[in-house]
Design a protein around this motif. Structure first.
Motif, short mmCIF file in Angstrom:
data_model
loop_
_atom_site.label_atom_id
_atom_site.label_comp_id
_atom_site.label_asym_id
_atom_site.label_seq_id
_atom_site.Cartn_x
_atom_site.Cartn_y
_atom_site.Cartn_z
N SER A 206 0.82 -1.21 0.00
CA SER A 206 0.00 0.00 0.00
C SER A 206 0.86 1.26 0.00
CB SER A 206 -0.95 0.01 1.21
OG SER A 206 -0.25 0.27 2.42
N TYR A 207 2.10 1.15 0.48
CA TYR A 207 3.05 2.27 0.44
C TYR A 207 3.75 2.36 -0.91
CZ TYR A 207 2.97 3.71 5.37
OH TYR A 207 2.62 4.22 6.60
N GLY A 208 3.61 1.34 -1.74
CA GLY A 208 4.26 1.35 -3.05
C GLY A 208 5.50 0.50 -3.16
N PHE A 209 5.83 -0.28 -2.11
CA PHE A 209 6.95 -1.21 -2.23
C PHE A 209 6.63 -2.23 -3.31
CE2 PHE A 209 7.84 0.61 1.86
CZ PHE A 209 9.20 0.44 2.08
N ASP A 210 7.66 -2.71 -4.00
CA ASP A 210 7.47 -3.63 -5.12
C ASP A 210 7.55 -5.10 -4.73
OD1 ASP A 210 7.43 -1.71 -7.53
OD2 ASP A 210 9.18 -1.06 -6.40
N ALA A 225 1.59 -13.41 -3.07
CA ALA A 225 0.17 -13.03 -3.05
C ALA A 225 0.00 -11.57 -2.67
CB ALA A 225 -0.58 -13.92 -2.07
N ALA A 226 0.76 -11.10 -1.68
CA ALA A 226 0.57 -9.75 -1.18
C ALA A 226 1.00 -8.68 -2.18
CB ALA A 226 1.33 -9.57 0.14
N PHE A 227 2.07 -8.95 -2.93
CA PHE A 227 2.60 -7.93 -3.83
C PHE A 227 2.06 -8.03 -5.26
CE2 PHE A 227 5.86 -7.65 -0.49
CZ PHE A 227 5.89 -6.28 -0.32
N ALA A 228 1.21 -9.02 -5.53
CA ALA A 228 0.61 -9.14 -6.85
C ALA A 228 -0.75 -8.45 -6.87
CB ALA A 228 0.44 -10.61 -7.23
N PRO A 229 -1.11 -7.80 -7.96
CA PRO A 229 -2.46 -7.23 -8.06
C PRO A 229 -3.51 -8.32 -7.97
CG PRO A 229 -1.03 -6.41 -9.82
CD PRO A 229 -0.30 -7.53 -9.16
N SER A 230 -4.58 -8.07 -7.25
CA SER A 230 -5.68 -9.04 -7.17
C SER A 230 -6.47 -9.02 -8.47
CB SER A 230 -6.59 -8.70 -6.00
OG SER A 230 -7.28 -7.49 -6.24
#
Length: 281
Positions: A206-210, A225-230
């Motif tokens: 949510s902060y923009g980390f990749d 899962a967390a860093f991939a777009p849903s």
């Protein structure tokens, strides 16, 4: 996308052999902290075999080198073994990047390979205040922090509230330079609390980390899962981009879609989300 980066000790064959099957987007073969001093040379010599082995599943392969008198030899071995890049610990000045480029360029020309990319790790207060210059340095793919080392350098404990501000500073330096930003607002050492890691990864995104690194394969699917777009985010982004094109043809830069006001920054956010799925090469 590089959502997950799995550290694997460079001197442990059983971990190296399994690394390609763990599902990580990138593997970091560690020659530094995970390897005892007496075994560092043999771990480096093994890169010719370990780099292609861990990358056989398609993951990007990085090598974390030693920021000591071993640096150039480690970097050269990683280069000749075919690694995509170097993880560089304890970087507090852009000077070391320039030194590496000068050393590696003739080797890369000789072997006819693409230039190695760099991921500097900011691990002390001096590096923290040089983060902007480091992020803009040569061949930088992304930057990150070493939470444990950073806290130790300040005489602090690696608690989330201690690491939050310095990690934000490093993250903002990455974004200002247009490079990737890796990390969570917590240490990577405590890998057993999967739910806490999931929450931290979702917060970081949510902060923009990749993406973020981890030291245990059980964390890899959590980061992926967390860093991939849903799926819902992808559908939303496609809908926004399609609507924006229609509205632009009608001469409107701002418009309503499903009861939501949309303008250029929101459209750009949607375009960037879709670009992560199909990056330009």
């Amino acid at each position: 996308m590089i959502r997950s980066l799995l550290y694997v000790p460079g001197n442990t064959p059983r971990f190296l052999e399994k690394a390609a099957s763990r599902g990580a987007d990138a593997i970091i073969i560690d020659l530094e902290d995970a390897v005892p001093e007496a075994l560092k040379s043999s771990a480096r010599d093994a890169l010719a075999q370990s780099v292609p082995m861990v990358g056989r599943g398609g993951a990007e392969v990085f090598v974390r080198v030693n920021m000591t008198d071993r640096l150039l030899d480690d970097a050269e071995a990683a280069c000749r073994a075919g690694a995509a890049g170097l993880y560089l610990p304890k970087v507090n000045s852009v000077t070391v990047l320039d030194r590496l480029v000068a050393h590696l360029a003739p080797i890369e020309a000789e072997t006819k390979r693409n230039p190695l990319r760099f991921v500097p790790l900011i691990e002390d207060a001096e590096g923290l205040f040089e983060a902007r210059a480091i992020a803009r340095g040569p061949r930088v793919l992304g930057i990150s922090s070493g939470g444990e080392d950073l806290a130790t350098s300040m005489g602090a404990k690696p608690l989330p509230e201690v690491l939050r501000l310095p990690k934000q500073m490093i993250h903002y330096a990455a974004k200002a330079a247009g490079v990737l930003s890796f990390g969570l607002f917590r240490s990577t050492v405590d890998f057993a609390d999967t739910e806490a890691i999931r929450e931290a990864a979702e917060e970081a995104r949510s902060y923009g980390f990749d993406g973020a690194s981890c030291i245990h394969p059980s964390v890899v699917p959590v980061l992926n899962a967390a860093f991939a777009p849903s799926e819902a985010e992808i559908v939303w982004a496609r809908k926004v981009v399609a609507a924006a094109r229609t509205e632009e043809q009608a001469g409107r830069g701002a418009f309503m879609l499903d009861g939501q006001f949309l303008d250029a920054p929101i459209v750009t956010r949607a375009e960037r989300l879709l670009a992560r799925l199909h990056p330009k090469t």
